[in-house]
Design a protein around this motif. Structure first.
Motif, PDB file in Angstrom:
ATOM      1  N   GLY A  80       0.417  -1.561  -0.010  1.00  0.00           N
ATOM      2  CA  GLY A  80       0.110   0.345  -0.231  1.00  0.00           C
ATOM      3  C   GLY A  80       0.907   1.040  -0.296  1.00  0.00           C
ATOM      4  N   GLN A  81       2.048   1.290   0.439  1.00  0.00           N
ATOM      5  CA  GLN A  81       2.864   2.792   0.645  1.00  0.00           C
ATOM      6  C   GLN A  81       3.808   1.937   0.531  1.00  0.00           C
ATOM      7  N   ASP A  82       5.357   2.692   0.634  1.00  0.00           N
ATOM      8  CA  ASP A  82       7.153   2.521   1.095  1.00  0.00           C
ATOM      9  C   ASP A  82       6.754   1.732   2.823  1.00  0.00           C
ATOM     10  N   ALA A  83       7.435   1.331   2.731  1.00  0.00           N
ATOM     11  CA  ALA A  83       8.013   0.746   4.504  1.00  0.00           C
ATOM     12  C   ALA A  83       9.248   1.881   4.559  1.00  0.00           C
ATOM     13  N   ARG A  84       8.735   1.819   6.072  1.00  0.00           N
ATOM     14  CA  ARG A  84      10.253   2.753   6.196  1.00  0.00           C
ATOM     15  C   ARG A  84      10.895   2.627   7.551  1.00  0.00           C
ATOM     16  N   GLY A  85      11.614   2.627   7.937  1.00  0.00           N
ATOM     17  CA  GLY A  85      12.117   2.498   9.400  1.00  0.00           C
ATOM     18  C   GLY A  85      12.136   1.009   9.323  1.00  0.00           C
ATOM     19  N   VAL A  86      12.713  -0.070   8.707  1.00  0.00           N
ATOM     20  CA  VAL A  86      13.527  -1.757   8.546  1.00  0.00           C
ATOM     21  C   VAL A  86      13.976  -1.566   9.124  1.00  0.00           C
ATOM     22  N   THR A  87      13.637  -2.495  10.699  1.00  0.00           N
ATOM     23  CA  THR A  87      15.625  -3.538  10.947  1.00  0.00           C
ATOM     24  C   THR A  87      14.898  -4.453  11.490  1.00  0.00           C
ATOM     25  N   LEU A  88      15.811  -5.352  10.964  1.00  0.00           N
ATOM     26  CA  LEU A  88      15.534  -6.619  11.300  1.00  0.00           C
ATOM     27  C   LEU A  88      17.327  -7.661  11.810  1.00  0.00           C
ATOM     28  N   ALA A  89      16.761  -8.632  12.859  1.00  0.00           N
ATOM     29  CA  ALA A  89      18.117  -8.710  13.319  1.00  0.00           C
ATOM     30  C   ALA A  89      17.251 -10.963  12.893  1.00  0.00           C
ATOM     31  N   GLY A  90      18.229 -11.345  13.333  1.00  0.00           N
ATOM     32  CA  GLY A  90      17.793 -12.789  13.387  1.00  0.00           C
ATOM     33  C   GLY A  90      17.902 -13.307  11.825  1.00  0.00           C
ATOM     34  N   PHE A  91      18.521 -12.504  11.249  1.00  0.00           N
ATOM     35  CA  PHE A  91      18.327 -13.066   9.398  1.00  0.00           C
ATOM     36  C   PHE A  91      18.988 -13.230   8.926  1.00  0.00           C
ATOM     37  N   ALA A  97      16.834   0.929  10.064  1.00  0.00           N
ATOM     38  CA  ALA A  97      16.050   1.155   9.957  1.00  0.00           C
ATOM     39  C   ALA A  97      15.816   2.033   8.916  1.00  0.00           C
ATOM     40  N   GLU A  98      15.830   1.098   7.787  1.00  0.00           N
ATOM     41  CA  GLU A  98      15.714   1.792   6.205  1.00  0.00           C
ATOM     42  C   GLU A  98      14.924   1.320   5.725  1.00  0.00           C
ATOM     43  N   PRO A  99      14.500   2.106   4.524  1.00  0.00           N
ATOM     44  CA  PRO A  99      13.871   1.865   3.777  1.00  0.00           C
ATOM     45  C   PRO A  99      13.174   0.585   2.922  1.00  0.00           C
ATOM     46  N   LEU A 100      12.069   0.034   2.820  1.00  0.00           N
ATOM     47  CA  LEU A 100      11.685  -0.443   1.773  1.00  0.00           C
ATOM     48  C   LEU A 100      11.265  -0.177   1.001  1.00  0.00           C
ATOM     49  N   PRO A 101      11.168   0.690  -0.432  1.00  0.00           N
ATOM     50  CA  PRO A 101      10.130   1.048  -1.364  1.00  0.00           C
ATOM     51  C   PRO A 101       9.527   0.435  -1.805  1.00  0.00           C
ATOM     52  N   THR A 102       8.234   0.766  -1.952  1.00  0.00           N
ATOM     53  CA  THR A 102       7.144  -0.148  -3.162  1.00  0.00           C
ATOM     54  C   THR A 102       8.072  -0.011  -4.756  1.00  0.00           C
ATOM     55  N   VAL A 113      18.805 -17.381  10.982  1.00  0.00           N
ATOM     56  CA  VAL A 113      19.685 -17.405  11.475  1.00  0.00           C
ATOM     57  C   VAL A 113      19.257 -17.830  13.003  1.00  0.00           C
ATOM     58  N   ALA A 114      18.196 -17.234  12.663  1.00  0.00           N
ATOM     59  CA  ALA A 114      18.168 -17.605  14.574  1.00  0.00           C
ATOM     60  C   ALA A 114      17.037 -18.820  14.543  1.00  0.00           C
ATOM     61  N   GLU A 115      15.904 -19.237  15.825  1.00  0.00           N
ATOM     62  CA  GLU A 115      14.944 -19.609  15.932  1.00  0.00           C
ATOM     63  C   GLU A 115      14.101 -19.004  15.988  1.00  0.00           C
ATOM     64  N   THR A 116      14.467 -17.420  16.640  1.00  0.00           N
ATOM     65  CA  THR A 116      13.190 -16.378  16.988  1.00  0.00           C
ATOM     66  C   THR A 116      13.984 -15.061  16.413  1.00  0.00           C
ATOM     67  N   ALA A 117      13.161 -14.503  15.211  1.00  0.00           N
ATOM     68  CA  ALA A 117      13.508 -13.167  13.997  1.00  0.00           C
ATOM     69  C   ALA A 117      12.980 -11.790  14.759  1.00  0.00           C
ATOM     70  N   THR A 118      12.792 -11.200  14.638  1.00  0.00           N
ATOM     71  CA  THR A 118      12.895  -9.910  14.580  1.00  0.00           C
ATOM     72  C   THR A 118      12.513  -8.987  13.352  1.00  0.00           C
ATOM     73  N   VAL A 119      11.168  -7.997  13.353  1.00  0.00           N
ATOM     74  CA  VAL A 119      11.356  -7.037  12.184  1.00  0.00           C
ATOM     75  C   VAL A 119      10.461  -5.958  12.773  1.00  0.00           C
ATOM     76  N   GLY A 120      11.120  -4.986  12.709  1.00  0.00           N
ATOM     77  CA  GLY A 120      11.117  -3.767  13.388  1.00  0.00           C
ATOM     78  C   GLY A 120      10.009  -2.425  12.226  1.00  0.00           C
ATOM     79  N   LEU A 121       8.968  -2.407  12.346  1.00  0.00           N
ATOM     80  CA  LEU A 121       8.757  -0.967  11.297  1.00  0.00           C
ATOM     81  C   LEU A 121       8.494  -0.145  11.706  1.00  0.00           C
ATOM     82  N   GLU A 122       8.692   1.143  11.429  1.00  0.00           N
ATOM     83  CA  GLU A 122       8.268   2.598  11.489  1.00  0.00           C
ATOM     84  C   GLU A 122       7.300   2.510  11.489  1.00  0.00           C
ATOM     85  N   GLN A 123       7.621   3.130   9.770  1.00  0.00           N
ATOM     86  CA  GLN A 123       6.226   2.887   9.102  1.00  0.00           C
ATOM     87  C   GLN A 123       5.798   2.572   8.085  1.00  0.00           C
TER      88      GLN A 123
END
Length: 142
Positions: A80-91, A97-102, A113-123
């Motif tokens: 639906g829109q660009d994703a901003r502030g993407v943070t990945l851990a465990g991958f 805090a990087e962008p993933l544009p549409t 690379v881990a059994e529990t990982a995280t995805v942070g998303l600011e916007q």
């Protein structure tokens, strides 16, 4: 499926697991995925389950815990829109805090690379697709 969503929401279901929503018709598949963005879901966890794949929508302003096994695959697609502030851990490929544009495929095919990982998303919103590795049958006497 939309009527089932209405009933699940009315009854306060959380999580909502959906089976059999993906198939041979692209219009039905896209419609099922679009239902993940219903504003009346109120922060519930909704997962479309299809064999070795799970699809969910990650909303902004928080960090999402994603469970998997080492070697499983994670794909993130802005929805639906660009994703901003993407943070990945465990991958295998971390983001801080990087962008993933549409329209860009940078979020496709990351590896746990881990059994529990995280995805942070600011916007924004991200479709999160987890594909489980095929474990195959156990080796027996030959």
């Amino acid at each position: 499926l939309e009527l089932a969503f209405d009933l699940a929401i009315e009854r306060g279901a959380d999580p909502i697991l959906i089976f059999g929503a993906l198939g041979g018709r692209w219009d039905m598949t896209l419609g099922a995925v679009a239902l993940l963005s219903r504003p009346d879901l109120g922060g519930r966890t909704v997962v479309i389950c299809d064999g070795q794949q799970e699809i969910r929508l990650l909303d902004s302003g928080r960090t999402h815990r994603i469970d998997g096994k080492k070697g499983d695959t994670l794909s993130l697609v802005p929805f639906g829109q660009d994703a901003r502030g993407v943070t990945l851990a465990g991958f295998e490929y971390a983001l801080d805090a990087e962008p993933l544009p549409t329209g860009i495929t940078r979020g496709i095919s990351n590896v746990f690379v881990a059994e529990t990982a995280t995805v942070g998303l600011e916007q924004g919103c991200l479709l999160c697709i987890v594909t489980r590795r095929c474990q195959g049958p156990a080796a027996g006497p030959g």
